[in-house]
Design a protein around this motif. Structure first.
Motif, PDB file in Angstrom:
ATOM      1  N   PHE A  73      92.730  52.458 -33.321  1.00 18.62           N
ATOM      2  CA  PHE A  73      92.782  53.403 -32.205  1.00 18.62           C
ATOM      3  C   PHE A  73      92.501  52.618 -30.933  1.00 18.62           C
ATOM      4  O   PHE A  73      91.388  52.128 -30.747  1.00 18.62           O
ATOM      5  CB  PHE A  73      91.732  54.507 -32.376  1.00 18.62           C
ATOM      6  CG  PHE A  73      91.948  55.360 -33.594  1.00 18.62           C
ATOM      7  CD1 PHE A  73      92.603  56.580 -33.492  1.00 18.62           C
ATOM      8  CD2 PHE A  73      91.515  54.940 -34.840  1.00 18.62           C
ATOM      9  CE1 PHE A  73      92.810  57.367 -34.610  1.00 18.62           C
ATOM     10  CE2 PHE A  73      91.723  55.717 -35.968  1.00 18.62           C
ATOM     11  CZ  PHE A  73      92.361  56.937 -35.857  1.00 18.62           C
ATOM     12  N   LYS A  74      93.509  52.498 -30.085  1.00 14.90           N
ATOM     13  CA  LYS A  74      93.345  51.690 -28.881  1.00 14.90           C
ATOM     14  C   LYS A  74      93.102  52.566 -27.668  1.00 14.90           C
ATOM     15  O   LYS A  74      93.673  53.648 -27.544  1.00 14.90           O
ATOM     16  CB  LYS A  74      94.596  50.849 -28.646  1.00 14.90           C
ATOM     17  CG  LYS A  74      94.676  49.668 -29.601  1.00 14.90           C
ATOM     18  CD  LYS A  74      95.843  48.779 -29.268  1.00 14.90           C
ATOM     19  CE  LYS A  74      95.803  47.544 -30.156  1.00 14.90           C
ATOM     20  NZ  LYS A  74      97.072  46.817 -30.160  1.00 14.90           N
ATOM     21  N   LYS A  75      92.274  52.057 -26.799  1.00 13.78           N
ATOM     22  CA  LYS A  75      92.055  52.740 -25.521  1.00 13.78           C
ATOM     23  C   LYS A  75      93.387  52.791 -24.778  1.00 13.78           C
ATOM     24  O   LYS A  75      94.054  51.762 -24.638  1.00 13.78           O
ATOM     25  CB  LYS A  75      91.048  51.937 -24.708  1.00 13.78           C
ATOM     26  CG  LYS A  75      90.641  52.597 -23.422  1.00 13.78           C
ATOM     27  CD  LYS A  75      89.526  51.790 -22.757  1.00 13.78           C
ATOM     28  CE  LYS A  75      88.992  52.530 -21.549  1.00 13.78           C
ATOM     29  NZ  LYS A  75      87.730  51.938 -21.081  1.00 13.78           N
ATOM     30  N   PRO A  76      93.791  53.982 -24.317  1.00 12.96           N
ATOM     31  CA  PRO A  76      95.072  54.041 -23.596  1.00 12.96           C
ATOM     32  C   PRO A  76      94.981  53.219 -22.312  1.00 12.96           C
ATOM     33  O   PRO A  76      93.922  53.138 -21.690  1.00 12.96           O
ATOM     34  CB  PRO A  76      95.234  55.529 -23.272  1.00 12.96           C
ATOM     35  CG  PRO A  76      94.187  56.246 -24.048  1.00 12.96           C
ATOM     36  CD  PRO A  76      93.110  55.266 -24.381  1.00 12.96           C
ATOM     37  N   GLU A 113      96.947  60.278 -28.716  1.00 13.95           N
ATOM     38  CA  GLU A 113      95.837  60.873 -27.987  1.00 13.95           C
ATOM     39  C   GLU A 113      96.163  62.312 -27.609  1.00 13.95           C
ATOM     40  O   GLU A 113      95.406  63.227 -27.870  1.00 13.95           O
ATOM     41  CB  GLU A 113      95.513  60.052 -26.743  1.00 13.95           C
ATOM     42  CG  GLU A 113      94.448  60.689 -25.876  1.00 13.95           C
ATOM     43  CD  GLU A 113      93.456  59.653 -25.328  1.00 13.95           C
ATOM     44  OE1 GLU A 113      92.483  60.083 -24.731  1.00 13.95           O
ATOM     45  OE2 GLU A 113      93.665  58.438 -25.516  1.00 13.95           O
ATOM     46  N   ASP A 165      87.840  48.295 -26.421  1.00 14.42           N
ATOM     47  CA  ASP A 165      89.121  48.969 -26.179  1.00 14.42           C
ATOM     48  C   ASP A 165      89.970  49.077 -27.436  1.00 14.42           C
ATOM     49  O   ASP A 165      91.111  49.506 -27.385  1.00 14.42           O
ATOM     50  CB  ASP A 165      89.900  48.286 -25.042  1.00 14.42           C
ATOM     51  CG  ASP A 165      90.185  46.830 -25.330  1.00 14.42           C
ATOM     52  OD1 ASP A 165      90.056  46.417 -26.502  1.00 14.42           O
ATOM     53  OD2 ASP A 165      90.534  46.102 -24.376  1.00 14.42           O
ATOM     54  N   VAL A 175      89.373  50.264 -31.564  1.00 16.57           N
ATOM     55  CA  VAL A 175      88.478  50.710 -32.626  1.00 16.57           C
ATOM     56  C   VAL A 175      89.279  50.757 -33.922  1.00 16.57           C
ATOM     57  O   VAL A 175      90.308  51.418 -33.995  1.00 16.57           O
ATOM     58  CB  VAL A 175      87.904  52.104 -32.312  1.00 16.57           C
ATOM     59  CG1 VAL A 175      86.978  52.572 -33.433  1.00 16.57           C
ATOM     60  CG2 VAL A 175      87.160  52.097 -30.972  1.00 16.57           C
TER      61      VAL A 175
END
Lengths: 261, 261
Positions: A230-233, A253, B222, B224
């Motif tokens: 899960f990557k930070k947008p 997301e 950034d 997970v």
């Protein structure tokens, strides 16, 4: 190079009952349709297997050893090399009221599932139902025509073929698999779409275990990881040029946000 | 140090309706039992939250800012700071036959679920049922007593607290979480028992997304990753001294093998 035990290959095959000529299994969509056994939940592509890995009937496995990519062969298997002999103890009498309890009306020819076995009703008379729990192919001599479609020669293709073999998620695009090799560890990130699988997590664990086991028993790895990322947008610019609605990952997301009430 | 927005804390609390004194929510097992709202599916431990992260009522969130570990506070919230005012439009008449179709006999006081909302039957007369879809706490002034049980000060504890908050697998032992930090990437391997979750993979993805989002929005990561690992079993000596039946991981291979027909 001649195929040996432990090799990863993709095969095309068609199996039929010698006595009747009935096709009971095939990797060809065309033949499946001709034989009236087409199943739209099956994918008709060459089947990936490991020779000697227990993925095929033993007799069929053996017949492929020594072939080369592109070779074809017709092999006839007696019942004991194929689906076994018929066992008369698997023909049983059951009370008709057991069927009615389940809302079923028993009649000859009806097939049903009971505790993981398929039963076929032979006769119904006087409140008693005679059921055959033998595999429909038990006692039959079968004939397979096999084509060695491909011999896989690198770990990436081999691992992808195991995913294709064991991962029962119909929308999975195996080409979207990301593989990361680090010494004896391989990290597998599957097509994002598999994260929306409706199957239970436990069932997915079982599928993954089968993939992992085939990897560490047949290839030179001792640790198989399945990774969901899960990557930070990224910070989005003020006016977005376009929205790629066909990309699940990009919209993850949003999709999930909207699902929270 | 005084707590500010974005801090990770664990709180104990009890909420009651001012008018009646009825306790409607608490982190204390003892108080839950006294108030006759004990639920054996809930775990009565301090609740981990991020201040300002939308995990609490806004009024309660604000009341905690400025407190220190160990502090306690009693805060009274008017309906508009708590569960909102009552909305008369959410009181609706429904035909009694709709209930009967579902196999329910409507009577005053009955609570039921319809499309994600809880309805409470007020009256039944002449084939019509008056139902209140307002939150039972709407229109109430509520009082919370809060204790700041702990202020978390390292990433490992913070991430574990998010798992505890979002991961709805009742048997999860959060202390069995393995965390691997690598620059801006954190890889999370949960307690092995979670691999046998009966929930759908998609539901688990949603839970994981909430954990990931809270991590990358509140901590300095950034990326997970959730990792499921399958290791090649060590070669076993001829005579095994003992079988540790309480270790799921050790027995994973066996468990899954046995599940394959």
């Amino acid at each position: 190079m001649a195929i040996e035990n432990g090799d990863f290959v993709k095969i095309e095959f068609t199996g039929k009952v010698v006595e009747t000529g009935d096709v009971f299994d095939t990797t060809s969509e065309e033949i499946a349709k001709e034989a009236d056994i087409f199943d739209d939940k099956k994918s008709y592509t060459p089947l990936p297997i490991i020779l000697g890995g227990g993925h095929l009937l033993e007799g069929l496995d053996k017949a492929i050893i020594g072939l080369n990519e592109g070779d074809s062969k017709v092999v006839t298997l007696a019942p004991e090399e194929a689906y076994g002999d018929r066992d008369q103890k698997l023909v049983q009498l059951m009370p008709a009221k057991e069927f009615k309890k389940q809302g079923m009306t028993p009649y000859p020819g009806l097939q049903f599932q009971a505790e993981g076995h398929t039963g076929k009703i032979l006769t119904v008379s006087g409140g008693r139902v005679k059921v055959d729990f033998n595999n429909p192919l038990a006692g039959k001599t079968v004939e397979y025509s096999v084509v060695v479609n491909k011999v896989l020669d690198n770990d990436e293709d081999k691992i992808k073929s195991l995913i294709q073999l064991h991962y029962a998620y119909p929308n999975l695009d195996v080409e979207k698999t990301a593989l990361n090799f680090d010494g004896k560890t391989v990290a597998i990130t599957l097509d994002d779409i598999t994260r929306f699988d409706q199957k239970s997590y436990m069932d997915v664990t079982f599928q993954r275990f089968r993939i992992a086991k085939d990897i560490y028993e047949n290839l030179d790895y001792d640790n198989v990881q399945f990774v969901d990322e899960f990557k930070k947008p990224e910070d989005k610019p003020e006016d977005k040029p376009e929205v790629k609605t066909d990309d699940v990952a990009e919209n993850l997301e949003e999709t999930i946000e909207n699902s929270e009430e």
